[in-house]
Design a protein around this motif. Structure first.
Motif, PDB file in Angstrom:
ATOM      1  N   PRO A  98      71.639  27.596 163.912  1.00  0.00           N
ATOM      2  CA  PRO A  98      73.134  27.544 164.620  1.00  0.00           C
ATOM      3  C   PRO A  98      73.946  27.295 163.348  1.00  0.00           C
ATOM      4  CG  PRO A  98      72.277  25.524 164.823  1.00  0.00           C
ATOM      5  CD  PRO A  98      70.902  26.098 164.501  1.00  0.00           C
ATOM      6  N   GLY A  99      74.992  27.992 163.408  1.00  0.00           N
ATOM      7  CA  GLY A  99      76.046  27.870 162.618  1.00  0.00           C
ATOM      8  C   GLY A  99      76.739  26.321 162.540  1.00  0.00           C
ATOM      9  N   LEU A 100      76.827  25.675 161.676  1.00  0.00           N
ATOM     10  CA  LEU A 100      77.273  24.297 161.915  1.00  0.00           C
ATOM     11  C   LEU A 100      78.771  24.213 161.388  1.00  0.00           C
ATOM     12  CD1 LEU A 100      74.355  22.104 160.880  1.00  0.00           C
ATOM     13  CD2 LEU A 100      75.268  22.699 163.444  1.00  0.00           C
ATOM     14  N   ALA A 101      79.617  23.533 162.147  1.00  0.00           N
ATOM     15  CA  ALA A 101      80.874  22.747 161.502  1.00  0.00           C
ATOM     16  C   ALA A 101      80.636  21.176 161.585  1.00  0.00           C
ATOM     17  CB  ALA A 101      81.916  23.141 162.705  1.00  0.00           C
ATOM     18  N   LYS A 102      81.256  20.926 160.191  1.00  0.00           N
ATOM     19  CA  LYS A 102      81.020  19.508 159.862  1.00  0.00           C
ATOM     20  C   LYS A 102      81.603  18.715 160.778  1.00  0.00           C
ATOM     21  CE  LYS A 102      81.302  16.494 155.768  1.00  0.00           C
ATOM     22  NZ  LYS A 102      80.262  15.812 156.221  1.00  0.00           N
ATOM     23  N   GLU A 103      82.963  19.149 161.083  1.00  0.00           N
ATOM     24  CA  GLU A 103      83.633  18.102 162.047  1.00  0.00           C
ATOM     25  C   GLU A 103      82.872  17.978 163.231  1.00  0.00           C
ATOM     26  OE1 GLU A 103      85.314  21.819 161.727  1.00  0.00           O
ATOM     27  OE2 GLU A 103      84.611  20.906 159.627  1.00  0.00           O
ATOM     28  N   MET A 104      82.314  18.956 163.860  1.00  0.00           N
ATOM     29  CA  MET A 104      81.472  18.682 165.187  1.00  0.00           C
ATOM     30  C   MET A 104      80.373  17.620 164.912  1.00  0.00           C
ATOM     31  SD  MET A 104      79.541  21.173 167.661  1.00  0.00           S
ATOM     32  CE  MET A 104      80.795  22.599 167.604  1.00  0.00           C
ATOM     33  N   LEU A 105      79.601  17.760 163.797  1.00  0.00           N
ATOM     34  CA  LEU A 105      78.493  16.974 163.478  1.00  0.00           C
ATOM     35  C   LEU A 105      79.204  15.472 163.553  1.00  0.00           C
ATOM     36  CD1 LEU A 105      75.742  17.516 162.795  1.00  0.00           C
ATOM     37  CD2 LEU A 105      76.319  17.530 160.375  1.00  0.00           C
ATOM     38  N   GLU A 148      58.755  21.746 162.585  1.00  0.00           N
ATOM     39  CA  GLU A 148      59.238  22.521 161.252  1.00  0.00           C
ATOM     40  C   GLU A 148      60.712  22.906 161.302  1.00  0.00           C
ATOM     41  OE1 GLU A 148      58.010  26.429 158.641  1.00  0.00           O
ATOM     42  OE2 GLU A 148      56.495  25.685 159.927  1.00  0.00           O
ATOM     43  N   GLU A 149      60.959  23.620 162.391  1.00  0.00           N
ATOM     44  CA  GLU A 149      62.569  24.142 162.409  1.00  0.00           C
ATOM     45  C   GLU A 149      63.414  23.013 162.786  1.00  0.00           C
ATOM     46  OE1 GLU A 149      63.464  27.195 162.256  1.00  0.00           O
ATOM     47  OE2 GLU A 149      65.450  27.172 162.865  1.00  0.00           O
ATOM     48  N   THR A 150      62.809  22.124 163.394  1.00  0.00           N
ATOM     49  CA  THR A 150      63.687  20.963 163.813  1.00  0.00           C
ATOM     50  C   THR A 150      64.168  20.127 162.337  1.00  0.00           C
ATOM     51  OG1 THR A 150      62.801  20.443 165.772  1.00  0.00           O
ATOM     52  CG2 THR A 150      63.960  18.669 164.869  1.00  0.00           C
ATOM     53  N   LEU A 151      63.120  19.949 161.564  1.00  0.00           N
ATOM     54  CA  LEU A 151      63.627  19.389 160.200  1.00  0.00           C
ATOM     55  C   LEU A 151      64.384  20.174 159.460  1.00  0.00           C
ATOM     56  CD1 LEU A 151      59.733  17.868 159.565  1.00  0.00           C
ATOM     57  CD2 LEU A 151      61.792  16.487 160.325  1.00  0.00           C
ATOM     58  N   SER A 152      63.974  21.430 159.289  1.00  0.00           N
ATOM     59  CA  SER A 152      64.895  22.302 158.762  1.00  0.00           C
ATOM     60  C   SER A 152      66.569  22.379 158.985  1.00  0.00           C
ATOM     61  CB  SER A 152      64.357  23.720 158.690  1.00  0.00           C
ATOM     62  OG  SER A 152      65.215  24.842 158.644  1.00  0.00           O
ATOM     63  N   ARG A 153      66.673  22.311 160.248  1.00  0.00           N
ATOM     64  CA  ARG A 153      68.013  22.409 160.693  1.00  0.00           C
ATOM     65  C   ARG A 153      68.595  21.066 160.302  1.00  0.00           C
ATOM     66  NH1 ARG A 153      68.144  25.639 166.716  1.00  0.00           N
ATOM     67  NH2 ARG A 153      66.809  27.486 165.724  1.00  0.00           N
ATOM     68  N   ILE A 154      67.974  20.017 160.579  1.00  0.00           N
ATOM     69  CA  ILE A 154      68.579  18.735 160.048  1.00  0.00           C
ATOM     70  C   ILE A 154      68.697  18.646 158.701  1.00  0.00           C
ATOM     71  CG2 ILE A 154      67.990  16.197 159.795  1.00  0.00           C
ATOM     72  CD1 ILE A 154      66.126  16.492 162.377  1.00  0.00           C
ATOM     73  N   SER A 155      67.921  19.140 157.835  1.00  0.00           N
ATOM     74  CA  SER A 155      68.286  19.231 156.272  1.00  0.00           C
ATOM     75  C   SER A 155      69.319  19.849 155.953  1.00  0.00           C
ATOM     76  CB  SER A 155      66.806  19.741 155.691  1.00  0.00           C
ATOM     77  OG  SER A 155      65.637  19.165 156.057  1.00  0.00           O
ATOM     78  N   TYR A 156      69.578  20.948 156.825  1.00  0.00           N
ATOM     79  CA  TYR A 156      70.812  21.837 156.413  1.00  0.00           C
ATOM     80  C   TYR A 156      72.028  21.085 156.743  1.00  0.00           C
ATOM     81  CZ  TYR A 156      74.258  25.299 156.935  1.00  0.00           C
ATOM     82  OH  TYR A 156      75.618  26.054 156.700  1.00  0.00           O
ATOM     83  N   ALA A 157      71.992  20.376 157.789  1.00  0.00           N
ATOM     84  CA  ALA A 157      73.029  19.556 158.530  1.00  0.00           C
ATOM     85  C   ALA A 157      73.235  18.709 157.435  1.00  0.00           C
ATOM     86  CB  ALA A 157      72.896  19.038 159.735  1.00  0.00           C
ATOM     87  N   LEU A 158      72.327  18.064 156.971  1.00  0.00           N
ATOM     88  CA  LEU A 158      72.488  16.916 155.860  1.00  0.00           C
ATOM     89  C   LEU A 158      73.297  17.455 154.472  1.00  0.00           C
ATOM     90  CD1 LEU A 158      71.605  14.407 156.983  1.00  0.00           C
ATOM     91  CD2 LEU A 158      69.344  15.086 156.224  1.00  0.00           C
ATOM     92  N   THR A 159      73.380  18.798 154.281  1.00  0.00           N
ATOM     93  CA  THR A 159      74.073  19.300 153.030  1.00  0.00           C
ATOM     94  C   THR A 159      75.139  19.584 153.444  1.00  0.00           C
ATOM     95  OG1 THR A 159      73.560  21.549 153.730  1.00  0.00           O
ATOM     96  CG2 THR A 159      71.729  20.769 152.569  1.00  0.00           C
ATOM     97  N   LEU A 160      75.989  19.468 154.511  1.00  0.00           N
ATOM     98  CA  LEU A 160      77.184  19.459 154.498  1.00  0.00           C
ATOM     99  C   LEU A 160      77.937  18.354 154.290  1.00  0.00           C
ATOM    100  CD1 LEU A 160      77.094  21.116 158.362  1.00  0.00           C
ATOM    101  CD2 LEU A 160      77.329  22.503 156.111  1.00  0.00           C
TER     102      LEU A 160
END
Length: 443
Positions: free
Chosen positions: A355-362, A431-443
């Motif tokens: 998904p595209g992620l918005a930091k505010e939503m996170l 794999e995909e779960t960890l990858s998405r979390i990693s991406y979220a962590l970069t925001l």
RNA sequence: GGCCCUAUCGUCUAACGGCUAGGACACAUCCCUUUCACGGAUGAAAUCGGGGUUCGAUUCCCCGUAGGGUCACCA
């Protein structure tokens, strides 16, 4: 094995599409007949050339087929003019009808010589009904010998085909005395004793309790079909309007039925005398219930048909994954068309691509890194919703479930609303779960 | 208006003279879930009015009232 002790007919006029009321009349005729192994005839009442159209006839037939209602025989009144003419001549010869030339300047017509009798008949649903036919006058039964009108053609066909039960809408009650008069006149001519029984079913009403019509919105069966309602749901709903399986000693509280079950249970005793208001909420409920009962393969095909093309070109689309998310789709829709709409709104995107992620939503997401570590420790082959929840639960509870679970869910789905994070994680895989979390962590 | 039909929760209905008027949809609250949905529990909600008949009327009868249907050279 047809015993043919019961013969019924559904006689729509092809001047419009099959509407809810007609569909229900057809259904009740079908159920009544099937229950008793009788014979049911589809009769197209197209004596009115002006208004009858082949496309409506097709539309009606396709609606009936969609509902799953089949007929043993089909006839068309426009092809039976010879028969009507024969009877008309008899009536004319016998003085029971006459050519009326005094029509105030209009073309001469054939009128029925009204004997002005008191007509009494027993309605299977309403009991005894009485009419004084003297206020009917000498009504018109044909424009001329080749152009019979409704009452005449209908009565002749009912006799010719040996109809035993006429099940139709309540709006026909006041037509019945005229038709009985004609039936009796015909009987004098050929000495066949009329034995047809009438059952007038209550009307389907709009919320204001008037007869349901176009001005109340969707009345054509077709419109519901196009909205993605299941025929099973429509059948179930229509049956519930004015009929109850609860009636009688073998009553049941069951509400959801298949056509086959209805056939076994149906009885005129369960039919209500008063009109029934059409209720969209209840139809919707029936549809959701019937969706739940659909065989897996059928469901899969239906859902796949609704999904827009762009879903299938996603990197991680597979039929296998689609099968996994079917329960998550079905418990959130009412009709199948909801799927297309929701898909177009991106509701299902995260199952097939990040998904595209918005930091505010996170939000602050201060526990997301730790969450990731815990998930990382789960064995890849053990990556089910249950296990993930189990591993994460204590941690989430200790730190505030919202603090932990919301960011996780958003990281995985990018949405305000979605199924729970455990389920989503399990579907997209470790794999995909960890990858998405990693991406979220970069925001 | 004439004729005909009908009358139980907001809606669909059960109780065919006798439990505290039952179920379903919708609604409300709670639980589950810190999202959505599903699911579970609970709750509010009805016999149109008046007369009869009866030991007893939602039920049978009558009268009102209300609603509906129908009054075509449509079906």
């Amino acid at each position: 094995m047809k015993t043919e002790s019961i013969i019924t007919r559904f006689a729509p006029s092809p001047t419009g599409n099959l509407h809810l009321g007609g569909a229900r009349t057809a259904l009740f005729n079908y159920l009544f007949t099937a229950k008793q192994n009788g014979r049911i005839i589809l009769r197209i009442d197209d004596t009115d050339n002006e208004r009858s159209r082949p496309e409506y006839e097709e539309s009606i037939k396709s609606g009936l087929a969609w509902l799953g209602l089949s007929f043993d025989q089909e006839i068309k009144q426009s092809e039976r003019t010879d028969i009507y003419r024969r009877y008309l001549k008899q009536l004319l010869a016998g003085g029971q009808a006459y050519v009326s030339t005094d029509e105030g300047g209009r073309e001469p017509v054939i009128r029925f010589k009204n004997p002005n009798r008191l007509i009494r008949f027993t309605d299977l649903i309403r009991g005894n009904i009485e009419f004084d036919t003297s206020d009917l006058g000498d009504f018109v039964i044909a424009k001329d010998e080749n152009r019979p009108l409704y009452h005449l053609a209908s009565v002749i066909d009912d006799r010719e085909l040996g109809i035993t039960h006429i099940i139709r809408g309540e709006d026909h009650i006041s037509n019945t005395p005229r038709q009985i008069l004609i039936t009796e006149a015909l009987a004098v001519a050929d000495e066949i004793k009329p034995t047809v029984a009438y059952a007038h079913i209550p009307l389907i009403l709009a919320p204001d309790r008037s007869k349901l019509s176009k001005r109340h919105g969707a009345v054509d069966l077709r419109q519901y079909r196009e909205q993605g309602y299941l025929p099973e749901a429509m059948i179930n709903f229509l049956a519930s309007l004015g009929w109850s399986a609860q009636a009688g000693k073998e009553g049941t509280n069951q509400e959801i039925f298949t056509l086959t079950e209805l056939t076994k249970l149906f009885s005129l005793d369960g039919i209500q005398k008063s009109g029934a208001v059409f209720n969209q909420d209840k139809l919707d409920w029936f549809n959701r219930e019937q969706i739940k009962r659909l065989p897996a393969d059928e469901l899969f095909t239906q859902i796949k048909n609704q999904l827009p093309e762009n879903i299938f070109t996603r990197p991680t689309y597979s039929d296998e994954r689609l099968r996994q998310i079917i329960p998550l789709i079905t418990e959130r829709i009412t009709v199948f068309n909801d799927i297309r709409r929701l898909a177009e709104e991106g509701e299902y995107d995260f199952y097939f691509s990040p998904p595209g992620l918005a930091k505010e939503m996170l939000g602050p997401a201060k526990y997301l890194a730790q969450t990731k570590e815990i998930i990382d420790q789960i064995d890849k082959d053990d990556f089910t919703a249950e296990v993930i929840k189990d591993k994460l639960w204590d941690f989430a509870t200790a730190n505030g479930r919202g603090e932990v679970l919301w960011p996780l869910r958003v990281a995985l789905t990018g949405r305000e609303k979605s199924p729970d994070p455990f389920t989503v994680a399990a579907i997209i895989g470790k794999e995909e779960t960890l990858s998405r979390i990693s991406y979220a962590l970069t925001l």
